[in-house]
Design a protein around this motif. Structure first.
Motif, mmCIF file in Angstrom:
data_model
loop_
_atom_site.group_PDB
_atom_site.id
_atom_site.type_symbol
_atom_site.label_atom_id
_atom_site.label_comp_id
_atom_site.label_asym_id
_atom_site.label_seq_id
_atom_site.Cartn_x
_atom_site.Cartn_y
_atom_site.Cartn_z
ATOM 1 N N TYR A 7 0.845 -1.198 0.000
ATOM 2 C CA TYR A 7 0.000 0.000 0.000
ATOM 3 C C TYR A 7 0.878 1.245 0.000
ATOM 4 C CZ TYR A 7 -3.885 -3.060 1.177
ATOM 5 O OH TYR A 7 -4.827 -4.049 1.153
ATOM 6 N N ARG A 8 0.391 2.262 -0.693
ATOM 7 C CA ARG A 8 1.175 3.488 -0.809
ATOM 8 C C ARG A 8 0.284 4.686 -0.476
ATOM 9 N NH1 ARG A 8 4.316 4.376 -6.364
ATOM 10 N NH2 ARG A 8 5.650 2.739 -5.550
ATOM 11 N N PRO A 9 -0.058 4.862 0.807
ATOM 12 C CA PRO A 9 -0.915 5.998 1.163
ATOM 13 C C PRO A 9 -0.182 7.328 0.958
ATOM 14 C CG PRO A 9 -0.054 4.951 3.116
ATOM 15 C CD PRO A 9 0.368 4.086 1.973
ATOM 16 N N LEU A 10 -0.972 8.381 0.746
ATOM 17 C CA LEU A 10 -0.381 9.704 0.506
ATOM 18 C C LEU A 10 -0.503 10.622 1.716
ATOM 19 C CD1 LEU A 10 -1.489 10.448 -3.165
ATOM 20 C CD2 LEU A 10 0.561 9.291 -2.312
ATOM 21 N N LEU A 28 4.601 -1.284 8.931
ATOM 22 C CA LEU A 28 4.926 0.001 8.310
ATOM 23 C C LEU A 28 6.310 -0.088 7.692
ATOM 24 C CD1 LEU A 28 3.713 2.432 11.098
ATOM 25 C CD2 LEU A 28 2.761 2.235 8.804
ATOM 26 N N LEU A 29 6.439 0.447 6.484
ATOM 27 C CA LEU A 29 7.718 0.439 5.784
ATOM 28 C C LEU A 29 8.197 1.874 5.596
ATOM 29 C CD1 LEU A 29 9.927 -0.952 4.044
ATOM 30 C CD2 LEU A 29 8.376 -0.740 2.111
ATOM 31 N N ALA A 30 9.362 2.172 6.168
ATOM 32 C CA ALA A 30 9.965 3.496 5.928
ATOM 33 C C ALA A 30 11.279 3.256 5.174
ATOM 34 C CB ALA A 30 10.149 4.240 7.233
ATOM 35 N N VAL A 50 2.626 -1.272 4.516
ATOM 36 C CA VAL A 50 2.155 0.091 4.263
ATOM 37 C C VAL A 50 3.374 1.006 4.139
ATOM 38 C CG1 VAL A 50 0.789 2.005 5.142
ATOM 39 C CG2 VAL A 50 0.020 -0.350 5.521
ATOM 40 N N SER A 51 3.647 1.459 2.932
ATOM 41 C CA SER A 51 4.800 2.314 2.688
ATOM 42 C C SER A 51 4.519 3.744 3.152
ATOM 43 C CB SER A 51 5.136 2.323 1.195
ATOM 44 O OG SER A 51 6.051 3.363 0.929
ATOM 45 N N PRO B 47 -8.789 8.414 3.401
ATOM 46 C CA PRO B 47 -9.194 7.945 2.084
ATOM 47 C C PRO B 47 -8.805 6.482 1.893
ATOM 48 C CG PRO B 47 -7.238 9.293 1.931
ATOM 49 C CD PRO B 47 -7.658 9.331 3.359
ATOM 50 N N LYS B 48 -9.526 5.804 1.065
ATOM 51 C CA LYS B 48 -9.247 4.393 0.834
ATOM 52 C C LYS B 48 -8.052 4.277 -0.105
ATOM 53 C CE LYS B 48 -11.660 0.149 -0.442
ATOM 54 N NZ LYS B 48 -10.592 -0.606 0.182
ATOM 55 N N THR B 49 -7.057 3.534 0.311
ATOM 56 C CA THR B 49 -5.867 3.359 -0.505
ATOM 57 C C THR B 49 -5.917 1.974 -1.146
ATOM 58 O OG1 THR B 49 -4.704 4.667 1.138
ATOM 59 C CG2 THR B 49 -3.357 3.536 -0.490
ATOM 60 N N VAL B 50 -5.705 1.943 -2.441
ATOM 61 C CA VAL B 50 -5.719 0.666 -3.159
ATOM 62 C C VAL B 50 -4.417 -0.079 -2.884
ATOM 63 C CG1 VAL B 50 -5.652 -0.359 -5.468
ATOM 64 C CG2 VAL B 50 -7.271 1.465 -4.961
#
Lengths: 339, 209
Positions: A7-10, A28-30, A50-51, B47-50
């Motif tokens: 996953y690449r949340p912003l 979590l990936l940092a 999760v990046s 927000p939903k992350t793909v």
């Protein structure tokens, strides 16, 4: 490495929303310098990774040093995603907090410092070789006993306080930051909270505990350091100049007024499951002029309560040396040892 | 921006899916680096992350100036992506644990261990491998100095040392021999060719990098 969904949340909020409320299923990936090793050894086997690399929030990614005016109490903010190399090379941080930047400059090697982040350094897993061995079922992996307590324990804790898992905390930035009075801002499902860094770490004993007190769905946002005009230094005793963890570390901070040291904080690294505050040593230095003799006495006092394991009594002496040298460095004395 | 992210329509982390998945469609062409996108991101509540994978996804990397697209599982490291999927075999796989330095590449100019980074994490960054040091029949001065001073034996560590040293001179052309040696502290040579490497780096320091 077990495969996973990436996953690449912003945003930090989006990252929090991806986290589970239990350990192990999501990581979590940092910088990845710890997580990828753990995954390759099947110590960490997350289903989701999760990046945090693509989050652009400046609070999370930048170092902010406010203008320092007399009479104000400014706070330095270092984002959790800041690379360790950027802390080590930051001119203003070097000036204000040499304990932190010297410790940062000695983390791993250049490549590790270019990859690893501040948040990752604080949240990394311990380096115990039994824990890191896929085939050993130790306390932290659901086993019944700690194999280091009476096994190969030369790099383990001397301040165990009866604790059943005798790891040492691997962060060298943590003792320096605790000595500087830092706190950590974290974000979770119910928003942000701030934790004093000296209450951030815990000694884990079972699989659903980490080396810190964060919930599985919380993320370190930044570290806040008050600018209090403290003299400070960190000294590490090492086997090798690079690419190793220290055998023992002392970080010190104190106010120097009229030649006397006050507000003295002395924190030891790599000798206990969490960064170890040497209260007896602090008492020795408080209100005194720092001389070589006093620094030696403080070193002696720092070992009060040490209970070495079968192979690590040598660390008791290293603690004395590290405390003495850190105090002398912070007081501005000319080192009379090879550096 | 467009050169650093996969074009729309491809499977995996395409621009289209990326924007849709993060609820940032309105930010349109700018993706995450612009202030507009940043503001949008901070306003969106969870927000939903793909997610991508666990099956192979499209991954485009910029290696030595070339855009290369491959299908990889998310667990593939940058090193394995370069060697096994892109046939770029300059970076060597020796310890695979971020310890020996044989896999060193430059990521946006900084030396990193390619074995300890996911390939997907290197997207949008400029990757330099040892292959970039031979162009138009011309060998870069760092590997040329290694050859001149015989600074290798079995040669497995050499590409990593060369990249770490190049990264050092790129950042500071006037680096002193001591500073260059500090930059090599994350690399190990088990043959012990350190003395020849010292000779090579001293010759380069004299020439001002």
């Amino acid at each position: 490495m077990k495969n996973f969904t990436y996953y690449r949340p912003l945003s930090l909020e989006a990252a929090v929303a991806l986290l589970d409320n239990r350990w192990g299923t999501t990581e979590l990936l940092a910088g990845g310098t710890d997580l990828l090793d753990l995954q390759k050894e099947y110590i960490a086997q997350p289903d989701k990774v999760v990046s945090l690399t693509f989050i652009q929030d400046p609070v999370f990614t930048r170092i902010e040093v406010p203008q320092i005016l007399p009479g104000t109490k400014p706070t330095v903010s270092i984002g959790a995603a800041v690379k360790i190399a950027d802390i080590a090379e930051h001119a203003e941080l070097k000036n204000l907090f040499p304990a932190l930047t010297d410790a940062a400059a000695q983390v791993g090697g250049p490549q590790i410092r270019n990859m690893g982040t501040l948040g990752g350094n604080l949240c990394q897993r311990n380096r115990c070789w039994y824990f890191r061995d896929e085939h050993v079922l130790c306390l932290l992996k659901g086993g019944r006993r700690c194999f280091a307590s009476d096994g190969e324990n030369r790099y383990h804790a001397i301040f165990t306080k009866g604790h059943p898992c005798v790891i040492v905390h691997p962060s060298t930035l943590a003792p320096a930051l605790i000595a500087l009075g830092a706190s950590v801002e974290v974000v979770g499902p119910s928003g942000k909270r701030t934790i004093e860094l000296n209450k951030f770490f815990q000694a884990p004993t079972k699989p659903d505990q980490r080396e810190h007190v964060l919930a599985p769905n919380e993320i370190v946002v930044r570290v806040l350091i008050p600018v209090e005009g403290l003299r400070n230094a960190s000294y590490e005793v090492r086997h090798k100049q690079s690419y190793d963890w220290p055998l023992a570390q002392a970080a010190v901070a104190f106010r120097l007024s009229g030649g006397k040291a006050t507000n003295v904080r002395i924190v030891l690294g790599h000798v206990a499951p969490i960064p170890h505050v040497a209260t007896e040593a602090q008492k020795v230095v408080e209100g005194q002029t720092i001389t070589r003799e006093l620094a030696e006495q403080a070193g002696e006092a720092a070992t009060v309560g040490a209970a070495p394991l079968s192979q690590n009594a040598y660390k008791v002496h290293l603690v004395k040396v590290a405390v003495k040298r850190a105090l002398l460095l912070a007081s501005g004395a000319q080192p009379d040892w090879a550096i | 921006m467009s050169e650093t992210h996969p074009p729309p329509g491809k499977p995996g982390i395409s621009r289209r899916q990326f924007l849709t998945g993060t609820g940032l469609g309105a930010a349109a062409t700018t993706l995450l680096q612009t202030s507009e996108a940043r503001t949008q991101a901070s306003k969106v509540q969870a927000p939903k992350t793909v997610g991508f994978g666990p099956n192979a996804v499209a991954c485009e990397l910029v290696v030595n100036g070339a855009r290369i697209s491959v299908q990889i599982e998310p667990r593939v490291t940058l090193l394995d992506c370069l060697r096994h999927y892109m046939d770029i075999t300059g970076p060597k796989r020796v310890c695979d644990r971020g310890t020996c330095g044989a896999c060193t590449v430059l990521l946006d100019g900084r030396p990193i261990y390619a074995c300890t980074m996911l390939a997907l994490e290197a997207q949008g960054k400029k990757i330099e491998t040892p292959e970039s040091l031979y162009q138009d029949g011309q060998l870069h001065r760092v590997p040329a100095a290694f050859a001149q001073y015989d600074a290798q034996q079995c040669g497995f560590c050499t590409p990593g040392f060369v990249m770490a040293m190049k990264g050092c001179f790129d950042r500071n052309p006037n680096a002193t021999p001591d500073e260059v040696e500090q930059c090599l502290a994350g690399n190990i040579c088990r043959c012990g060719t350190y003395q020849q490497m010292r000779d090579a780096l001293r010759s380069l320091c004299k020439k001002g990098g």
